[in-house]
Write a protein that holds these residues in place. Structure first.
Motif, PDB file in Angstrom:
ATOM      1  N   TYR A 189       0.862  -1.185   0.000  1.00  0.00           N
ATOM      2  CA  TYR A 189       0.000   0.000   0.000  1.00  0.00           C
ATOM      3  C   TYR A 189       0.901   1.238   0.000  1.00  0.00           C
ATOM      4  N   TRP A 190       0.431   2.292  -0.658  1.00  0.00           N
ATOM      5  CA  TRP A 190       1.124   3.585  -0.603  1.00  0.00           C
ATOM      6  C   TRP A 190       0.049   4.631  -0.319  1.00  0.00           C
ATOM      7  N   VAL A 191       0.105   5.254   0.851  1.00  0.00           N
ATOM      8  CA  VAL A 191      -0.973   6.138   1.306  1.00  0.00           C
ATOM      9  C   VAL A 191      -0.564   7.600   1.159  1.00  0.00           C
ATOM     10  N   CYS A 192      -1.442   8.385   0.536  1.00  0.00           N
ATOM     11  CA  CYS A 192      -1.244   9.830   0.379  1.00  0.00           C
ATOM     12  C   CYS A 192      -2.428  10.565   1.000  1.00  0.00           C
ATOM     13  N   PRO A 193      -2.202  11.730   1.623  1.00  0.00           N
ATOM     14  CA  PRO A 193      -3.303  12.433   2.289  1.00  0.00           C
ATOM     15  C   PRO A 193      -4.272  13.147   1.359  1.00  0.00           C
ATOM     16  N   LEU A 194      -3.855  13.542   0.130  1.00  0.00           N
ATOM     17  CA  LEU A 194      -4.733  14.323  -0.736  1.00  0.00           C
ATOM     18  C   LEU A 194      -5.070  13.570  -2.017  1.00  0.00           C
TER      19      LEU A 194
END
Length: 683
Positions: free
Chosen positions: A469-474
């Motif tokens: 998984y690669w999580v980004c806030p926007l």
């Protein structure tokens, strides 16, 4: 029906003098739609101002109030400030400075030769004194020595808001006392209306603030106490299974001590006629689903049906597959029903529920629609219950001939304080023990300067057959933010790893999101780039790496939830927290704790302490009304006290029928806990 004495407070905000449609919009952005909202819009701080007859450089840095007379204007060329040269009665000079706006505005506010009462911070600017953007009044007008500071929105000044607050307080009636007299005297609390007046006049008034906070907490606890008492009185159905299905159940592992304890608690509740209301808390992987399965087997052994409600289609189908595997070989029927099921498949499921051939149903909100009827529904399990409002999480109860038992589950760690605040009507079980052999997730904090190294490590992980998984806030780039966008990151990673990258975010249609997550679950996608929509959802044991960008911008509880997406298989899992170059002390403490522990309950308690007045993940969701007068730092002291007082009122003082009960009824309406009670009672 709301008591008439409260009607002036619940009028629209436009009923206040000076509030028209234009001003109502910025007030609405602040959540101030009614007069009561304005009255409960408490100041977050204050400034102390001192009255002066003469200017004195020794007052630099202080807020002063002084009568000044404008003598001349000094306009700058271009975009510089407009300065008004003014003098006090002794002839001392000060520059009243305005940045931005048209120069004519300052001239209109400060006509030459007309004395004005001026208030603002006196600063030393080189050899001169100045006040930037002062507040103005006519000489002789009152100006508070202590000025409250309110949360504001563009288009609303502090002075105007204070005027609206004054009007709102004028409409606040004197209300009968709902606090137990001994408690009020012991705490030295003022009456309700007096507390409201005092807190707006002096935001440092601790007794007034505590009184108002207590009132809101008391109304909340009373509502839950009434629901609990009402539930205990309602006649449900005792479920005593004979063990025939549980005896046939073969598990490849033994229950943990926490699971065994919780199963006994649930079995004890089910054996009572009073419907169970139990909240089951436990970290990801602690075994909540197995506890729920044992409870549902009890219901089926007793000749009844059970239903399990999940917030998303993919999670519902995941639970369905898990239950099918766990319960395979047992003489019972498990079915799934979501919004996607149409035609003959749906009709067959509805018939099976109605004739009783389906014993356990798993699904989304579709399972409590009007068209869905059960032959004998006796147990409802709600998973990730914080994603549902109060009405939704109990709507299934209307499907039973008698009120079914309810088991609510959450993997969101909730501090004990907030558990009492939000789920005081429920008994609470905690799975505070992980199954043996489950490895803790290895967590590392990495500077964003090393992004290339992280991407290279991701490549090695994929080449070894792993998923990540690669999580980004926007979702998309913003000029006001330097946060990496999910779509931009997915495009960049897609160029590096062609055909192996998918993206999900909150603006996608549910069906599109489910398709991408299903592809990731099936292994056809190696990297799932996502916003925080993956906090709850897909279970992919092969995904053993998660990268969280700008981890320093997240709260602890949210980081823990995101980290819980990995560590679901037997091997070692890793979580990489990418941090910015400059960290606040709070961010540094959060990341250090994430590196140190995998204990969700410890993290939740620390998150509440670090965030203070901020919101916890999952504590203010659909249908769940939070506190607006009671800050988190006061909750530990007030909650138990309020719960004890609420029980005293219900058990000893005649509930809502006695004199204090009638006053407490007004409190329920004032703090809008009456709707929750009605919903909970009606299911």
């Amino acid at each position: 029906m709301r008591p008439a004495i409260l009607n002036p407070l619940f009028a629209e905000v436009t009923s206040l003098k000076g509030v028209g449609p234009a001003l109502a919009r910025p007030l609405d952005r602040l959540g101030l739609a009614r007069v009561v909202d304005v009255a409960f819009h408490l100041p977050t701080g204050w400034v102390d101002r001192v009255a002066r007859d003469e200017l004195d450089a020794a007052d630099a840095g202080r807020i002063i109030a002084i009568v000044l007379t404008p003598r001349s204007y000094r306009e700058s060329n271009g975009r510089g400030p407009t300065r008004v040269n003014a003098f006090d009665a002794a002839g001392n000079a000060v520059s009243l400075t305005y940045f931005g706006g048209h120069p004519g505005w300052a001239k209109k506010l400060l006509p030459l030769g007309e004395p004005k009462l001026v208030s603002g911070r006196l600063d030393q600017y080189g050899q001169d004194l100045q006040i930037v953007h002062p507040e103005l009044a006519d000489p002789g007008e009152p100006m508070r020595a202590r000025e409250p500071i309110y949360p504001l929105s563009e288009g609303v000044t502090s002075r105007r808001l204070s005027g609206f607050v004054d009007q709102a307080i004028e409409r606040a009636p004197v209300l009968p006392e709902w606090i137990e007299p001994g408690l009020k005297a012991k705490r030295d609390w003022p009456d309700w209306r007096e507390a409201l007046v005092r807190i707006h006049a002096d935001p440092a008034d601790a007794a007034a603030r505590a009184r108002l906070a207590y009132d809101e907490v008391f109304a909340n606890q009373l509502a839950m106490t009434l629901v609990r008492a009402d539930t205990r009185k309602r006649r449900g159905r005792a479920l005593a299974g004979d063990g025939r299905l549980r005896d046939l159940l073969t598990l490849p592992y033994s229950l943990t001590g926490a699971q065994a304890r919780t199963v006994r608690e649930v079995e004890g509740d089910l054996a009572q006629e009073a419907p169970m209301l139990r909240l089951l808390q436990g970290d990801v992987g602690s075994g909540k689903t197995l506890v729920a399965a044992m409870a549902m087997l009890v219901a089926v052994e007793a000749g009844a049906q059970a239903a399990m409600l999940a917030p998303t289609e993919i999670l519902a189908r995941q639970h369905y597959e898990t239950l099918r595997r766990t319960l395979s070989g047992l003489p019972l029927e498990v079915a799934v029903l979501t919004g996607r099921d149409k035609g003959r498949v749906r009709e067959a499921t509805l018939m099976g529920l109605a004739d009783g051939s389906i014993d356990i149903l798993v699904g989304t909100h579709a399972i409590f629609q009007d068209a869905v009827g059960y032959r004998d529904l006796a147990l409802v399990v709600v998973d990730e219950q914080h994603r549902f409002g109060v009405a939704e999480r109990l709507m299934l109860q209307a499907k039973g001939a008698r009120p079914p038992h309810l088991l609510a589950m959450t993997a969101t760690p909730i501090p004990r304080t907030l558990t009492l605040a939000q789920y005081g009507e429920m008994d609470v079980s905690r799975l505070d023990e992980m199954p043996p052999g489950r490895q803790p997730i290895e967590t590392r904090v990495v500077s964003e300067d090393r992004l290339d190294e992280v991407v290279n490590a991701l490549g090695r992980h994929l080449s070894e057959g792993g998923q990540a998984y690669w999580v980004c806030p926007l979702v998309e780039e913003s000029e006001k933010s330097d946060l990496a966008a999910a779509e931009a990151r997915a495009e960049e990673l897609g160029r590096r790893f062609p055909g192996k990258v998918g993206v999900v975010h909150g603006r996608m249609k549910p069906a599109e999101k489910d398709d991408v997550m299903a592809a990731f679950s099936a292994g056809s996608i190696g990297v799932l780039v996502a916003t925080t929509v993956i906090e709850v959802g897909v279970d992919v044991p092969n995904a053993t790496l998660i990268v969280i960008e700008h981890a320093d911008r997240f709260g602890l509880a949210q980081l823990h939830q995101l980290r819980g997406r990995v560590g679901r298989g037997g091997g070692l899992s890793r979580c990489l927290l990418l941090r910015g170059s400059s960290l606040s002390e709070t961010s540094r403490a959060r990341l250090a704790l994430m590196r140190e522990t995998n204990d969700g309950f410890r993290i939740a308690e620390e998150d509440l302490r670090l965030r203070g007045g901020g919101e916890m993940l999952g504590t203010r969701q659909s249908g769940e009304q939070g506190f607006r007068l009671a800050p988190p730092d006061l909750l530990p002291d007030l909650l138990q006290c309020a719960q004890d007082d609420a029980r005293l009122l219900v058990d000893r003082d005649g509930g809502l029928e006695g004199e204090r009960g009638q006053a407490a009824r007004i409190a329920l309406y004032l703090f809008e806990r009456d709707a929750g009670v009605a919903r909970l009672r009606s299911g």
